[in-house]
Scaffold this active site. Structure first.
Site, short mmCIF file in Angstrom:
data_model
loop_
_atom_site.label_atom_id
_atom_site.label_comp_id
_atom_site.label_asym_id
_atom_site.label_seq_id
_atom_site.Cartn_x
_atom_site.Cartn_y
_atom_site.Cartn_z
CG ASP A 191 -0.14 -0.06 2.54
OD1 ASP A 191 0.87 -0.81 2.59
OD2 ASP A 191 -0.52 0.61 3.50
CE LYS B 137 -0.57 0.85 6.51
NZ LYS B 137 0.71 0.58 5.84
CD GLU C 91 1.18 0.10 10.44
OE1 GLU C 91 0.34 0.04 9.54
OE2 GLU C 91 2.40 0.14 10.24
CD GLU D 187 6.45 2.04 11.73
OE1 GLU D 187 5.62 2.22 10.83
OE2 GLU D 187 7.66 1.81 11.52
CE LYS E 213 1.76 -3.19 9.04
NZ LYS E 213 1.53 -3.28 7.60
CB SER F 81 1.07 -6.87 8.24
OG SER F 81 0.54 -5.93 7.34
CE1 TYR G 39 3.61 1.04 3.13
CE2 TYR G 39 5.65 0.95 4.37
CZ TYR G 39 4.76 0.37 3.49
OH TYR G 39 5.03 -0.86 2.97
#
Ligand code: 13P
Length: 362
Positions: free
Chosen positions: A28, A146, A188, A190, A230, A303, A362
């Site tokens: 993605d 996501k 997610e 992170e 995630k 993932s 990202y």
């Protein structure tokens, strides 16, 4: 309530994405990010090249043996495929579906600087209009979503309480919103590897972050059985002089998760975060080995974005689809085995480069 109508379907989707020995392919990358990947192999970031590359991924034979779902960028969800010899093909999403790979969609719209936060802290945007977008993605075949919130650890006090609370709340609002449209939310939070902090510091920050995230999910009435987590693996900062061994990474990660993630969550699918392909597989393997000895009610899978695609991009090099697919399958198999704690180091090929990029977006 709209969510009630979807409960059974959400739980079934989340269970399918948690199948033993599988994980997700995170493909993605935004248009800007895939441009950086293409630049590394000297390829123009054109629509035609993105179509060709994502068609390679979708048509990789036997990918479904280790890949249960794929996360797509919006462009790809609505894009038609192209064959190896340049003929127009069915929608890319159809190629994945025909293999039994469940399509998902990145729905966040990137991070912005957090007013009132510390240097480098961010919040994640994309709530406005999310409900309508999620309905459109569902109609096109997406079954999960996501949203990536980013936190950092630093000696100036990051993450701040403001950053932790804001990002947890954003994840919870997103999760509730997409569940009401039938999409399983991947939550997610992170924690970047940037910094020189040790693994114990990461563990305590991550416990705080995850606790705050699950409090926010509870306040928002998120249906946990129809959601996935995630997280980052529990690692030392990239510049930490003490490098923890694999056993330590496994033990710290399982301890952190067991202290903070409800057992109702069906799977924890780790991001690779800049680890090399082989290191990501070895760490996932170590986590599953530690889990076999401790408390871990969830499927512990992957993932991965960079750690599944790095060799693939290199071997494809803009033209050689079969070489790219072979490299992708090798890493998919490695990570499938690692999800069972059964990966032996070096048994699948990889380009063992560090994929770490400071301040990665990202
Ligand atoms: P990496 O595995 O490259 O960290 O990316 C996974 C992802 O989807 C990050 O949002």
């Amino acid at each position: 309530m709209a969510l009630d109508a979807f409960r059974d379907e959400l739980a079934a989707t989340a269970a399918a994405l948690s199948a033993p020995g599988t994980g997700l392919l995170a493909a993605d990358e935004s248009t800007a990010t895939i441009g950086k990947r293409f630049a590394a192999i000297g390829l123009e970031n054109s629509e035609a090249n993105r179509r060709s590359y994502r068609s390679l991924l979708a048509s990789a034979p036997e990918l479904a043996e280790a890949i249960s779902g794929v996360i797509l960028f919006e462009e790809t969800l609505f894009q038609d495929s192209v064959s190896e010899v340049g003929e127009p093909g069915p929608p890319i999403v159809t190629l994945f579906e025909q293999q039994g790979i469940i399509p998902g969609i990145k729905v966040d719209q990137g991070v912005e600087s957090l007013a009132g936060g510390l240097a480098g802290e961010s919040w994640c945007t994309g709530l406005k209009g999310l409900s309508e977008r999620a309905a459109r993605y569902y109609a096109r075949g997406a079954r999960f979503a996501k949203w990536r919130a980013v936190l950092r650890i630093s000696s100036v006090g990051c993450p701040s309480e403001l950053a932790v609370r804001e990002n947890a709340w954003g994840l919870a609002r997103y999760a509730r919103t997409v569940q009401e449209q039938g999409l399983v939310p991947i939550v997610e939070p992170e924690i970047l590897m940037d910094g020189d902090h040790d693994i114990a510091t990461t563990a305590s920050v991550q416990e705080w972050v995850l606790r705050t995230v699950y409090e926010a999910l509870a306040v928002n009435g998120v249906f946990l059985e129809g959601s996935l987590l995630k997280p980052s693996m529990t690692l030392a900062g990239a510049d930490c002089p003490e490098r923890p061994g694999l056993e330590e990474v496994g033990a710290f990660t399982v301890r952190t998760l067991s202290r903070s993630v409800p057992a109702a969550v069906p799977a924890i699918l780790f991001l690779s975060g800049g680890l090399s392909e082989e290191d990501a597989s070895l760490c996932l393997n170590a986590i599953n080995q530690a889990a076999a000895e401790g408390f871990a009610p969830w499927h512990l899978g992957f993932s991965f974005g960079r750690a599944l695609q790095h060799s693939c991009l290199k071997h494809w090099n803009g033209t050689d689809r079969q070489a790219g697919q072979a490299a992708l399958l090798a890493r998919a198999r490695a990570n499938g085995a690692a999800s069972r704690g059964a990966y032996a180091a070096g048994t699948e090929p990889s380009d063992d480069a560090s994929l770490f990029v400071a301040d990665y977006s990202y």
